[in-house]
Design an enzyme around this catalytic site. Structure first.
Site, PDB file in Angstrom:
ATOM      1  N   VAL A   1       0.836  -1.212   0.000  1.00  0.00           N
ATOM      2  CA  VAL A   1       0.000   0.000   0.000  1.00  0.00           C
ATOM      3  C   VAL A   1       0.869   1.260   0.000  1.00  0.00           C
ATOM      4  O   VAL A   1       0.609   2.218  -0.750  1.00  0.00           O
ATOM      5  CB  VAL A   1      -0.971  -0.011   1.210  1.00  0.00           C
ATOM      6  CG1 VAL A   1      -1.837   1.247   1.191  1.00  0.00           C
ATOM      7  CG2 VAL A   1      -1.842  -1.258   1.186  1.00  0.00           C
TER       8      VAL A   1
ATOM      9  N   GLU B   1      -3.324 -10.899   3.878  1.00  0.00           N
ATOM     10  CA  GLU B   1      -2.685 -10.296   5.054  1.00  0.00           C
ATOM     11  C   GLU B   1      -1.345 -10.974   5.304  1.00  0.00           C
ATOM     12  O   GLU B   1      -1.102 -12.098   4.836  1.00  0.00           O
ATOM     13  CB  GLU B   1      -3.580 -10.501   6.287  1.00  0.00           C
ATOM     14  CG  GLU B   1      -4.903  -9.779   6.220  1.00  0.00           C
ATOM     15  CD  GLU B   1      -4.734  -8.280   6.018  1.00  0.00           C
ATOM     16  OE1 GLU B   1      -4.150  -7.626   6.885  1.00  0.00           O
ATOM     17  OE2 GLU B   1      -5.182  -7.772   4.986  1.00  0.00           O
TER      18      GLU B   1
ATOM     19  N   LYS C   1     -13.161  -5.313   9.733  1.00  0.00           N
ATOM     20  CA  LYS C   1     -13.837  -4.331   8.871  1.00  0.00           C
ATOM     21  C   LYS C   1     -15.307  -4.190   9.261  1.00  0.00           C
ATOM     22  O   LYS C   1     -15.862  -3.083   9.245  1.00  0.00           O
ATOM     23  CB  LYS C   1     -13.699  -4.756   7.411  1.00  0.00           C
ATOM     24  CG  LYS C   1     -12.249  -4.736   6.928  1.00  0.00           C
ATOM     25  CD  LYS C   1     -12.083  -5.488   5.617  1.00  0.00           C
ATOM     26  CE  LYS C   1     -10.649  -5.464   5.126  1.00  0.00           C
ATOM     27  NZ  LYS C   1     -10.396  -6.424   4.037  1.00  0.00           N
TER      28      LYS C   1
HETATM   29  N1  HSE Z   1      -6.276  -9.052   3.018  1.00  0.00           N
HETATM   30  C1  HSE Z   1      -7.260  -8.080   2.712  1.00  0.00           C
HETATM   31  C2  HSE Z   1      -8.241  -8.663   1.689  1.00  0.00           C
HETATM   32  C3  HSE Z   1      -6.596  -6.843   2.168  1.00  0.00           C
HETATM   33  O1  HSE Z   1      -7.913  -9.685   1.084  1.00  0.00           O
HETATM   34  O2  HSE Z   1      -9.322  -8.135   1.524  1.00  0.00           O
HETATM   35  C4  HSE Z   1      -7.481  -5.648   2.129  1.00  0.00           C
HETATM   36  O3  HSE Z   1      -7.921  -5.286   3.400  1.00  0.00           O
END
Ligand code: HSE
Length: 438
Positions: free
Chosen positions: A14, A188, A203
């Site tokens: 990112v 991740e 999230k």
């Molecule tokens: N590992 C997360 C996904 C990255 O695959 O959505 C974005 O938050």
């Protein structure tokens, strides 16, 4: 033109994306912000070969960025909840605004971070923390401000959706697809966060706070991953007209708020059922607007950079505004937060897909339906399959697939326990929750 000075901490997928997009689109970004955005310093423990940092100063000590008196906004892109938390708290203590893409940090420590930020008169922006490039936070917090949000449901982990899609469409093995998602920079650092639903739970907690104005409560999310999904269930779901998606669902009910992440059967005709690959989508139902759907790439360098830079532009526009006149972190003023109960999964009401491995002999089906009836559970559909050698329990046992009507989970638990205790069934009944999202 004035200028706003920023420092980026972390130069991974990112961070590299942010540096590249800022350099490429600097003219349009500055035209929107109404000021120059100057990237003064990068804090990174290692370089990123995919990113051209030009003559920007790179410091191996990320805290030097948070302590640099010239910097107005610190961009935290290192991830995790330890060093990242110290860095963010240090930046806030130094009176700097923060932009972060770190969902774990916000979900687990956001209440403390936002309280401290308010005391310091600074803002912590986190659009990139949920659903990558989709501006879902801004949409709920600002675009839907007129609504009572009734529920939302989202595919909010790109890696998980990529795995489920490839397994369904190409019959690929779970491990292979996961390795590809890692190579593409979607997964991740610890991919169990993706496959066990922890990333989606981070999230979802953030979305629930924005939707309902409740404090962040990561420890109250019911979380179930995709690692136990078997290809046979994907096939049976399709026969019944459903797709299996890994959803984060939050809903306001009279009894309290549901927050849950789990594989879910959804009717195949729903738009969200057709969101495939690494794409994310969030369906938000507001009382005034009805159902609205937000779709886009949920992971990856430039989609996530798009959200990070949007936050920088927002902050640059409001830097001179009094803290009380800025958009509150959750869109609700802090003294107006709701303290409603979050429901345990046992009190959640939904429908279920059950796959029962039952002996192929008379009376078995009536025993099963009687137990469901005794627990006030109606049957919406039932299929009894031919013995399938591919199934692990094929010797004398056949798969029975049942779709139930809506019921409270604790009632389903009790029925499943009794069905499993029948001498004619095997122990591991597969259960996947079903949502019509109508
Ligand atoms: N590992 C997360 C996904 C990255 O695959 O959505 C974005 O938050």
């Amino acid at each position: 033109m004035n200028s706003v000075k920023i420092g980026v901490c972390g130069l991974g997928t990112v961070g590299g994306g942010v540096v590249n997009v800022l350099a490429r689109n600097s003219e349009v970004v500055c035209a929107r912000a109404g000021c120059r955005i100057e990237l003064l310093e990068i804090g990174a423990r290692r370089d990123n070969p995919d990113c051209d940092c030009g003559d920007i100063k790179i410091n191996r000590d990320i805290f030097a960025v948070a302590n640099n008196p010239e910097i107005d906004i610190v961009i935290e892109l290192i991830g995790g909840t330890t060093v990242a938390k110290d860095l963010v708290m240090q930046a806030i203590a130094n009176g700097k605004h923060v932009v972060t893409a770190n969902k774990a940090l916000i979900a687990e420590h956001g209440n403390q971070i936002f309280t401290t930020a308010r005391q310091q008169g600074v803002t912590v922006a986190f659009e990139a923390a949920v659903a990558g490039g989709i501006p879902i936070i801004k949409s709920i917090r600002e675009g839907l401000a007129a609504n009572r949000i009734e529920w939302l449901a989202g595919i909010i982990n790109g890696t998980g959706n990529f795995i489920l899609t490839e397994m369904r469409d190409k019959g690929r093995a779970f491990g292979d697809v996961l390795a590809e998602a890692q190579a593409l920079g979607y997964a991740e650092a610890d991919p169990t966060f993706d496959v066990e639903g922890i990333d989606a739970a981070h999230k979802l907690v953030i979305l629930a706070s924005l939707a309902f104005g409740i404090p962040l409560q990561f420890d109250k999310v019911f979380t179930e991953g995709i690692s136990a999904i078997e290809p046979v269930d994907v096939g049976y779901a399709e026969e019944l007209g459903y797709r299996i998606k890994h959803l984060g669902i939050t809903r306001q009910t009279d009894a309290g708020i549901e927050m849950r992440v789990h594989p879910t059967l959804i009717p195949e005709k729903r738009l969200i059922a057709n969101v495939d690959g690494v794409m994310n989508a969030v369906l938000v139902n507001g009382d005034a607007v009805g159902a609205t759907l937000y779709y886009g790439p949920g992971a990856g360098a430039e989609p996530t950079a798009s959200a990070v830079i949007a936050d920088i532009v927002d902050l640059a526009r409001t830097l001179t505004a009094e803290p009380a006149h800025r958009v509150p972190h959750f869109g609700f003023h802090p003294d107006q937060l709701n303290h409603v109960d979050v429901l345990p999964i046992s009190r959640v009401e939904t429908s279920y897909y059950l796959r029962i491995s039952a002996k192929d002999e008379p009376g078995v089906m009536s025993d099963i339906t009687e137990i469901l009836g005794d627990n006030d559970i109606s049957i919406e559909a039932i299929i009894q399959k031919e013995p399938d050698e591919a199934l692990k329990h094929s010797h004398g046992f056949i798969p029975v697939i049942i779709l139930t009507s809506r019921t409270i989970e604790s009632q389903l638990d009790s029925a499943v326990e009794k069905i499993q205790a029948l001498p004619t069934t095997e122990h591991d009944i597969v259960r996947i929750r079903v949502e019509t999202l109508g």
